[in-house]
Design a protein around this motif. Structure first.
Motif, PDB file in Angstrom:
ATOM      1  N   GLY A  53     -12.013 -17.185  30.130  1.00  0.00           N
ATOM      2  CA  GLY A  53     -10.695 -17.234  30.766  1.00  0.00           C
ATOM      3  C   GLY A  53     -10.534 -18.456  31.651  1.00  0.00           C
ATOM      4  N   GLY A  54     -11.569 -18.789  32.402  1.00  0.00           N
ATOM      5  CA  GLY A  54     -11.510 -19.961  33.268  1.00  0.00           C
ATOM      6  C   GLY A  54     -11.415 -21.247  32.477  1.00  0.00           C
ATOM      7  N   ASN A  55     -12.116 -21.318  31.351  1.00  0.00           N
ATOM      8  CA  ASN A  55     -12.051 -22.489  30.486  1.00  0.00           C
ATOM      9  C   ASN A  55     -10.612 -22.714  30.009  1.00  0.00           C
ATOM     10  OD1 ASN A  55     -12.224 -24.231  28.129  1.00  0.00           O
ATOM     11  ND2 ASN A  55     -14.420 -23.833  28.122  1.00  0.00           N
ATOM     12  N   MET A  56      -9.945 -21.650  29.657  1.00  0.00           N
ATOM     13  CA  MET A  56      -8.559 -21.754  29.224  1.00  0.00           C
ATOM     14  C   MET A  56      -7.632 -22.217  30.333  1.00  0.00           C
ATOM     15  SD  MET A  56      -8.445 -18.199  27.086  1.00  0.00           S
ATOM     16  CE  MET A  56      -6.665 -18.143  27.152  1.00  0.00           C
ATOM     17  N   MET A  57      -7.961 -21.860  31.575  1.00  0.00           N
ATOM     18  CA  MET A  57      -7.090 -22.154  32.708  1.00  0.00           C
ATOM     19  C   MET A  57      -7.429 -23.462  33.414  1.00  0.00           C
ATOM     20  SD  MET A  57      -4.825 -19.787  32.862  1.00  0.00           S
ATOM     21  CE  MET A  57      -4.179 -19.950  34.527  1.00  0.00           C
ATOM     22  N   ILE A  90      -6.890 -16.394  40.815  1.00  0.00           N
ATOM     23  CA  ILE A  90      -8.070 -15.719  40.300  1.00  0.00           C
ATOM     24  C   ILE A  90      -9.266 -16.669  40.347  1.00  0.00           C
ATOM     25  CG2 ILE A  90      -9.123 -14.782  38.195  1.00  0.00           C
ATOM     26  CD1 ILE A  90      -7.111 -12.887  39.405  1.00  0.00           C
ATOM     27  N   ILE A  91     -10.432 -16.131  40.716  1.00  0.00           N
ATOM     28  CA  ILE A  91     -11.651 -16.924  40.651  1.00  0.00           C
ATOM     29  C   ILE A  91     -12.744 -16.108  39.958  1.00  0.00           C
ATOM     30  CG2 ILE A  91     -12.497 -16.203  42.951  1.00  0.00           C
ATOM     31  CD1 ILE A  91     -13.624 -19.121  43.187  1.00  0.00           C
ATOM     32  N   ALA A  92     -13.484 -16.771  39.080  1.00  0.00           N
ATOM     33  CA  ALA A  92     -14.633 -16.147  38.404  1.00  0.00           C
ATOM     34  C   ALA A  92     -15.812 -17.087  38.585  1.00  0.00           C
ATOM     35  CB  ALA A  92     -14.315 -15.884  36.950  1.00  0.00           C
ATOM     36  N   GLY A  93     -16.008 -18.022  37.621  1.00  0.00           N
ATOM     37  CA  GLY A  93     -17.075 -19.019  37.767  1.00  0.00           C
ATOM     38  C   GLY A  93     -16.745 -20.068  38.811  1.00  0.00           C
ATOM     39  N   GLY A  94     -15.456 -20.414  38.918  1.00  0.00           N
ATOM     40  CA  GLY A  94     -15.008 -21.364  39.935  1.00  0.00           C
ATOM     41  C   GLY A  94     -15.368 -22.810  39.664  1.00  0.00           C
ATOM     42  N   ILE A 111      -5.722 -12.853  32.352  1.00  0.00           N
ATOM     43  CA  ILE A 111      -6.288 -12.914  31.012  1.00  0.00           C
ATOM     44  C   ILE A 111      -7.357 -11.825  30.874  1.00  0.00           C
ATOM     45  CG2 ILE A 111      -7.545 -14.328  29.332  1.00  0.00           C
ATOM     46  CD1 ILE A 111      -6.420 -16.798  30.773  1.00  0.00           C
ATOM     47  N   ILE A 112      -7.235 -11.011  29.842  1.00  0.00           N
ATOM     48  CA  ILE A 112      -8.174  -9.917  29.597  1.00  0.00           C
ATOM     49  C   ILE A 112      -9.195 -10.283  28.524  1.00  0.00           C
ATOM     50  CG2 ILE A 112      -8.391  -7.526  28.805  1.00  0.00           C
ATOM     51  CD1 ILE A 112      -7.160  -7.808  31.583  1.00  0.00           C
ATOM     52  N   SER A 113      -8.717 -10.880  27.445  1.00  0.00           N
ATOM     53  CA  SER A 113      -9.623 -11.200  26.339  1.00  0.00           C
ATOM     54  C   SER A 113      -8.989 -12.220  25.406  1.00  0.00           C
ATOM     55  CB  SER A 113      -9.985  -9.938  25.552  1.00  0.00           C
ATOM     56  OG  SER A 113      -8.818  -9.375  24.953  1.00  0.00           O
ATOM     57  N   VAL A 114      -9.801 -12.691  24.487  1.00  0.00           N
ATOM     58  CA  VAL A 114      -9.345 -13.541  23.392  1.00  0.00           C
ATOM     59  C   VAL A 114      -9.766 -12.870  22.094  1.00  0.00           C
ATOM     60  CG1 VAL A 114      -9.600 -15.767  22.225  1.00  0.00           C
ATOM     61  CG2 VAL A 114      -9.479 -15.681  24.715  1.00  0.00           C
ATOM     62  N   ALA A 157     -16.677 -13.431  29.715  1.00  0.00           N
ATOM     63  CA  ALA A 157     -17.850 -13.860  28.958  1.00  0.00           C
ATOM     64  C   ALA A 157     -18.135 -15.321  29.292  1.00  0.00           C
ATOM     65  CB  ALA A 157     -17.611 -13.686  27.473  1.00  0.00           C
ATOM     66  N   LEU A 158     -19.386 -15.637  29.569  1.00  0.00           N
ATOM     67  CA  LEU A 158     -19.749 -17.003  29.932  1.00  0.00           C
ATOM     68  C   LEU A 158     -19.725 -17.910  28.705  1.00  0.00           C
ATOM     69  CD1 LEU A 158     -22.770 -16.317  32.329  1.00  0.00           C
ATOM     70  CD2 LEU A 158     -20.365 -16.674  32.931  1.00  0.00           C
ATOM     71  N   ASN A 159     -19.410 -19.168  28.915  1.00  0.00           N
ATOM     72  CA  ASN A 159     -19.389 -20.123  27.808  1.00  0.00           C
ATOM     73  C   ASN A 159     -20.732 -20.172  27.095  1.00  0.00           C
ATOM     74  OD1 ASN A 159     -17.116 -22.754  29.008  1.00  0.00           O
ATOM     75  ND2 ASN A 159     -16.793 -20.591  28.594  1.00  0.00           N
ATOM     76  N   SER A 160     -21.831 -20.163  27.847  1.00  0.00           N
ATOM     77  CA  SER A 160     -23.167 -20.194  27.240  1.00  0.00           C
ATOM     78  C   SER A 160     -23.448 -18.910  26.469  1.00  0.00           C
ATOM     79  CB  SER A 160     -24.227 -20.407  28.318  1.00  0.00           C
ATOM     80  OG  SER A 160     -24.142 -19.407  29.323  1.00  0.00           O
TER      81      SER A 160
END
Length: 325
Positions: A107-111, A25-29, A209-212, A70-73
């Motif tokens: 999700g990317g932060n978690m991964m 999976i890629i989002a922000g990358g 990952i869908i949500s937290v 959702a973006l970290n910022s």
């Protein structure tokens, strides 16, 4: 970087279906692309999920639901997050640079994967990158490495600040797979290295990952995220602490504590939390809890300073949370 296929998923179900044959999976990358450039990871296919409706931040039925995209910022600045879970905002703002926070997703932060130099350098042995090749950090330069939960296969640390706050807040990870939805307590999402350090977490290869979810709590008034690093900007933690207190006057009704930069996963300090409950919010109480928190810590050649730094960071985080500084 090797050639790879690229596919955009229009639904979560389509993304899950595409997760086969070495697809990622890629989002922000912000982490994956770097690893691909260095040939540390070489997925045959990238599944772009940026079009999925997973960016919302909502309050529902006694919990906050934060979409995986959702973006970290966005999360750090969200009014609802600042009101109900400021500890999460503090941790997010302590991580990376503003530019990366504007790209990185929850999700990317978690991964994200460890920043261990032996993992990143393909010329060096690393069981996480190449199982069975050995752990170069054990006898090498291990200043940034773990003091809790290590094994003879790996002593790398998890790099996220956000995840330290989420484990302290008893978050739940909601994932989707071929068999439907699954809910994972945040403390169970990331793994210790054991004999399989190549496995960072308990997410299955065909799950998304869908949500937290963060349950409502009473820690919005007295919380602090304290991060010690080599430089103030854009550096990973030597040691960090997420601290939250529920105070009744000067007494502690309940506490939450977690550390970063010390283990292969965000390190929850449950015994120290128990020791704080019912005690006065004083520096002496905090130092006693810090001693309990550090039980079982094991240093290596270059990171013995963490055995002293760790309890001091815990005490300072708790003092800030309690308003004593």
């Amino acid at each position: 970087m090797i050639q790879f296929q690229y596919e955009r998923a229009s639904t979560a179900k389509a993304a899950v279906s595409a997760l086969a044959n070495n697809a990622k999976i890629i989002a922000g990358g912000t982490n994956l692309v770097d690893l691909m450039k260095r040939n540390v990871m070489a997925p045959a296919k990238l599944i772009d999920i940026n079009s999925l409706p997973l960016r919302s931040i909502e309050q529902q039925n006694g919990k906050m639901i934060i979409g995986a995209l959702a973006l970290n910022s966005q999360v750090a600045d969200d009014k609802l997050v600042l009101e109900k879970h400021p500890l999460l905002s503090k941790a997010l703002n302590a991580g990376a640079s503003a530019q990366i926070r504007n790209m990185a997703t929850v999700g990317g932060n978690m991964m994200q994967r460890t920043r261990c130099s032996y993992f990143y350098d393909t010329a060096l042995p690393c069981n996480k990158r190449e199982p069975g090749s050995g752990c170069g950090a054990l006898e090498g330069v291990n200043r940034m490495h773990a003091i809790f939960g290590t094994s003879d296969k790996c002593i790398a640390v998890h790099p996220s600040d956000m995840c330290v706050a989420l484990v302290a807040l008893d978050a739940i990870v909601v994932v989707s797979g071929p068999k439907g939805e699954r809910r994972i307590p945040f403390d169970d999402f990331h793994r210790l290295p054991g004999s399989q350090p190549e496995k960072d977490n308990t997410l299955q290869k065909d799950e998304l990952i869908i949500s937290v979810e963060i349950p409502d709590n009473t820690f919005s008034k007295n919380c602090h995220y304290f991060k010690v690093r080599d430089r103030t900007s854009y550096a990973f933690a030597l040691v960090s602490v997420a601290a939250a207190l529920d105070l009744d006057g000067k007494n502690i009704k309940e506490a939450r504590l977690a550390m970063g930069g010390v283990a292969h996963k965000p390190w929850r300090l449950k015994e120290a939390e128990k020791a704080l409950a019912g005690k006065p919010a004083t520096e002496e109480t905090f130092r006693q809890a810090a001693e309990i928190a550090m039980q079982g810590a094991k240093a290596f050649k270059h990171n013995a300073f963490k055995l002293k730094l760790g309890p001091n960071v815990i005490v300072e985080a708790l003092k800030n949370a309690a308003g004593l500084v």
